[in-house]
Design an enzyme around this catalytic site. Structure first.
Site, mmCIF file in Angstrom:
data_model
loop_
_atom_site.group_PDB
_atom_site.id
_atom_site.type_symbol
_atom_site.label_atom_id
_atom_site.label_comp_id
_atom_site.label_asym_id
_atom_site.label_seq_id
_atom_site.Cartn_x
_atom_site.Cartn_y
_atom_site.Cartn_z
ATOM 1 C CE LYS A 70 23.748 14.320 -46.888
ATOM 2 N NZ LYS A 70 25.321 15.551 -47.383
ATOM 3 C CG ASN B 130 13.025 7.974 -37.925
ATOM 4 O OD1 ASN B 130 13.811 7.500 -36.651
ATOM 5 N ND2 ASN B 130 13.780 7.957 -38.584
ATOM 6 N N GLY B 131 11.245 11.463 -35.216
ATOM 7 C CA GLY B 131 10.589 12.983 -35.522
ATOM 8 C C GLY B 131 9.984 13.331 -33.654
ATOM 9 N NE ARG C 118 18.372 9.237 -41.921
ATOM 10 C CZ ARG C 118 17.525 9.760 -42.522
ATOM 11 N NH1 ARG C 118 17.415 9.663 -44.273
ATOM 12 N NH2 ARG C 118 16.202 10.647 -42.056
ATOM 13 C CD1 TRP D 88 22.135 12.950 -34.368
ATOM 14 C CD2 TRP D 88 20.800 14.188 -33.193
ATOM 15 N NE1 TRP D 88 22.189 14.074 -33.902
ATOM 16 C CE2 TRP D 88 21.950 15.001 -34.029
ATOM 17 C CE3 TRP D 88 19.042 14.580 -33.424
ATOM 18 C CZ2 TRP D 88 21.697 16.531 -33.733
ATOM 19 C CZ3 TRP D 88 19.376 16.647 -33.575
ATOM 20 C CH2 TRP D 88 20.284 17.281 -33.595
ATOM 21 C CG HIS E 288 33.228 47.277 -37.748
ATOM 22 N ND1 HIS E 288 33.535 48.413 -37.168
ATOM 23 C CD2 HIS E 288 32.867 47.005 -38.729
ATOM 24 C CE1 HIS E 288 33.836 49.352 -37.635
ATOM 25 N NE2 HIS E 288 33.408 48.637 -39.231
ATOM 26 C CD GLU F 216 29.312 25.589 -46.833
ATOM 27 O OE1 GLU F 216 28.621 25.191 -46.698
ATOM 28 O OE2 GLU F 216 29.514 23.910 -47.660
ATOM 29 C CB CYS G 11 16.109 8.801 -35.879
ATOM 30 S SG CYS G 11 15.690 10.188 -34.140
ATOM 31 C CE LYS H 66 30.585 20.509 -45.864
ATOM 32 N NZ LYS H 66 29.745 21.203 -46.194
ATOM 33 C CD GLU I 136 29.658 20.382 -42.017
ATOM 34 O OE1 GLU I 136 28.391 20.273 -41.073
ATOM 35 O OE2 GLU I 136 29.469 20.477 -43.468
HETATM 36 C C1 G6P Z 1 22.052 18.804 -41.588
HETATM 37 C C2 G6P Z 1 23.492 18.771 -43.025
HETATM 38 C C3 G6P Z 1 24.128 19.809 -43.486
HETATM 39 C C4 G6P Z 1 22.510 20.364 -44.939
HETATM 40 C C5 G6P Z 1 22.012 21.077 -43.346
HETATM 41 C C6 G6P Z 1 20.708 21.149 -44.536
HETATM 42 O O1 G6P Z 1 21.957 20.559 -40.917
HETATM 43 O O2 G6P Z 1 23.958 18.366 -41.525
HETATM 44 O O3 G6P Z 1 25.417 19.415 -44.619
HETATM 45 O O4 G6P Z 1 23.665 21.141 -45.073
HETATM 46 O O5 G6P Z 1 21.721 19.468 -42.400
HETATM 47 O O6 G6P Z 1 20.290 19.577 -45.382
HETATM 48 P P1 G6P Z 1 19.510 19.830 -46.785
HETATM 49 O O7 G6P Z 1 19.169 18.335 -47.113
HETATM 50 O O8 G6P Z 1 18.292 20.638 -46.392
HETATM 51 O O9 G6P Z 1 20.417 20.885 -47.911
#
Ligand code: G6P
Length: 608
Positions: free
Chosen positions: A603, A101-102, A27, A75, A504, A481, A2, A485, A488
């Site tokens: 984000k 927010n929160g 975000r 959000w 397995h 990773e 948010c 990518k 997501e």
């Molecule tokens: C969210 C973002 C990811 C990020 C993760 C941790 O899920 O979409 O890209 O890796 O948070 O975020 P941080 O800001 O703690 O690295």
């Protein structure tokens, strides 16, 4: 997650708020709204969907006249994305409006208490209780009502509040959810993140936990939740505002991938001084570094994946055992931290709720915490005992690329420093490692310039149902990773497996034509990974291999090979991840996905 923007000044508020919210779009959100005081009453417009809809509804803010207002991008947590659940929320007669927010954790009890007193709720949100609770306590003094409310609510909040009785003021407060305020010659601003107001002011104040701010056209006052006035010093933001613009790239994600050579250089070079690794923020003597018995790395998402690589690199180079935890698990599993343990939290945003909670958990048990953080002034940066910054600059695309690459480099530096101090790395190896690190930016550039080859390959897979990534050791961490990518941003189901574990269970999912991306950058494991490639190929898989130039043998087992330049195997992640990032990106672009703002993701995840 948010976003909050508020303005009180001499200019029209709505266009400023819309502009600020647009800077927070990255975000992640699913609805947006604004409340503007028009001189007589507070008007509210809100809408589910993109900010563009709110802009159209209000003709860019023109139809909402007034110089004082608050806005929000939501959000969804409590209640589906809808017009009713969008913020701002308001009391029954619309004289008190709130953006939040929160999460208010005791909202069910509060809602019950207020319902018993006759309050009627229109939304499913936790935030609406704040509007009614403020109404319940409001007897003509907003500060008094706010302090009473803040003493009653549990959970996290960044708040912007308008009281119709006080048209010349905005109230704000914060606990465990970021909030900044700023001022220029025309007025005062509140925002949940600096980019929202950077265009208007570079002088900001970070609101701390359980503080209240009262903003007027020309001044701001800060208070504790017990109404004691406090003095705060502003911080001058020195980022380049253009860093948060696309600069001609189609997406922020592409731009940020292209910034990786610079990000790696910026995080690396200032810390290599006269062939010595100097990590200023570490604040530990060589004796203290020698005394470390175990390292706990705690993080979420891609930062956790960087931590996984960190484990292999630190264990390999410094011979210190490393445990890597997801922050959401660490905080609740009563972790065993023993004397000689060092806790490292990794976070791009510095605001991830679980990572912040893990940091607090470690500190509460008397352990010093090192934060590897990108955002200067963020909560984790401020609460960690020591901070090693990744100098990646603002990252806008939800899917991280450049901040992840910077985290890897920070971990390499930490590993080499530890290995050197503890005598695990000899002079010759050390010199060669520094040489390899210095080559990484150019090598990354080289791989980025190969993007057409990957784009063509990616176009074949826009219809894929499942994709698997496999690797061993560091290559498993890279696979995690690479897989994240892809899923997501393209919404294609994808999984990463330790290559030896495939048989397995997961191998049963391989069908004719299933894409398996095999990462193989560790010379002592080349042959092992080739065996796993052969196993999946025998079951119909199409195998894409990412490997080192010397490993030509792989061509016998792979259908398509992408080579990375030669480097120390411990640093191979920094190179192998580039084609995988590009692959995920081009599959998502090919599918027409909203690459920078993938559905349901945020984000900076400021709620648990
Ligand atoms: C969210 C973002 C990811 C990020 C993760 C941790 O899920 O979409 O890209 O890796 O948070 O975020 P941080 O800001 O703690 O690295």
């Amino acid at each position: 997650m948010c976003g909050i923007v508020g303005y009180i000044g001499t200019k029209q508020a709505a266009p400023i708020i819309l502009d600020g919210l647009s800077k927070l779009e990255y975000r992640g959100y699913d609805s947006a709204g604004m409340a503007i005081y028009d001189g007589e009453k507070i008007n509210i417009t809100k809408s589910v969907g993109r900010l563009k809809i709110l802009e159209n509804l209000t003709h860019g803010g023109e139809t909402m006249s007034g110089v004082c207002g608050i806005g929000h991008t939501r959000w969804a947590t409590h209640g589906v994305p809808s017009n009713v659940n969008a913020h701002p929320h308001f009391n029954t007669d619309g004289t008190i409006t709130v953006v939040h927010n929160g999460i208010i954790e005791n909202y069910i009890q509060l809602r019950q208490m207020l319902t018993d007193k006759g309050y009627q709720f229109v939304s499913e949100t936790d935030t609406e209780v704040l509007a009614h609770l403020l109404d319940y306590y409001y007897k003509g003094n907003p500060m008094e009502a706010m302090t009473k409310v803040l003493h009653r609510v549990e959970g996290s909040y960044a708040l912007g509040i308008l009281f119709a009785d006080c048209p010349d003021q905005i109230f704000a407060a914060r606990k465990d959810s970021p909030l900044v305020v700023g001022q220029n010659q025309d007025g005062c601003f509140i925002a949940s993140d600096v980019p929202a107001i950077l265009r208007y002011t570079r002088k900001v104040y970070y609101v701390d936990n359980q503080e209240i701010v009262r903003l007027r056209v020309d001044h701001m006052h800060f208070y504790t939740v017990d109404e004691e006035e406090i003095h705060k010093e502003p911080v001058t933001i020195d980022w380049d505002a253009n860093a948060a613009e696309k600069a001609g790239y189609e997406h922020f994600m592409l731009k940020e991938m292209y910034e990786q050579p610079k990000t790696v250089t910026d995080t690396l070079l200032p810390r290599i001084k006269d062939n010595d690794i100097v990590i200023e923020g570490l604040n530990m003597t060589d004796e203290e570094l020698k005394g470390i018995k175990k390292i706990h790395i705690v993080a979420c998402g891609s930062a956790y994946h960087a931590g996984m690589t960190g484990k292999y690199v630190i264990e390999g180079l410094a011979r210190i055992p490393v445990e890597v935890d997801l922050a959401s698990e660490f905080r609740y599993r009563n972790p065993i931290l023993e004397e000689g343990g060092m806790v490292v939290v990794i976070s791009q945003s510095g605001e991830t709720a679980d990572t912040l909670a893990a940091l607090r958990e470690a500190k509460a048990r008397g352990f010093k915490v090192l934060g590897i953080v990108n955002v200067v002034g963020s909560s984790i940066a401020r609460e960690a005992d020591n901070v090693m910054y990744t100098w990646a600059g603002p990252e806008i695309a939800v899917a991280t690329t450049k901040a992840y690459s910077a985290q890897l480099v920070a971990l390499y530096l930490l590993a080499i420093k530890l290995g050197r101090v503890r005598g695990a790395i000899r002079d010759k190896e050390y010199a060669s490692m520094l040489g390899d690190l210095r080559c990484l930016p150019d090598q990354i550039e080289l791989l980025l310039n190969n993007k057409l080859k990957i784009q063509k390959f990616a176009n074949r897979y826009i219809g894929a149902k499942d994709v698997f990534f496999i690797g061993r050791g560091i290559d498993y961490a890279i696979s995690l990773e690479g897989s994240l990518k892809l899923k997501e941003i393209s919404y294609i189901h994808s999984e990463a497996y330790a290559a030896g574990e495939l048989k397995h269970g997961t191998i049963s999912l391989i069908e004719e034509g299933t894409l398996v991306a095999a990462v193989s950058t560790q010379p002592d494991l080349y042959a092992k990974t080739i065996s796993n490639m052969v196993e999946v190929k025998a079951r119909g898989a199409f195998v894409l291999a990412v490997t080192c130039e010397e490993n030509k043998e792989i061509e016998k087992a792979a259908d398509y090979v992408i080579y990375i330049p030669e480097t120390n195997p411990f640093f191979a992640n920094s190179l192998a991840i580039i084609p995988l990032q590009l692959f995920g990106y081009y599959v998502a672009v090919g599918k027409g996905c909203d690459v920078d703002k993938p559905r349901n993701l945020a984000k900076s995840v400021t709620v648990e």
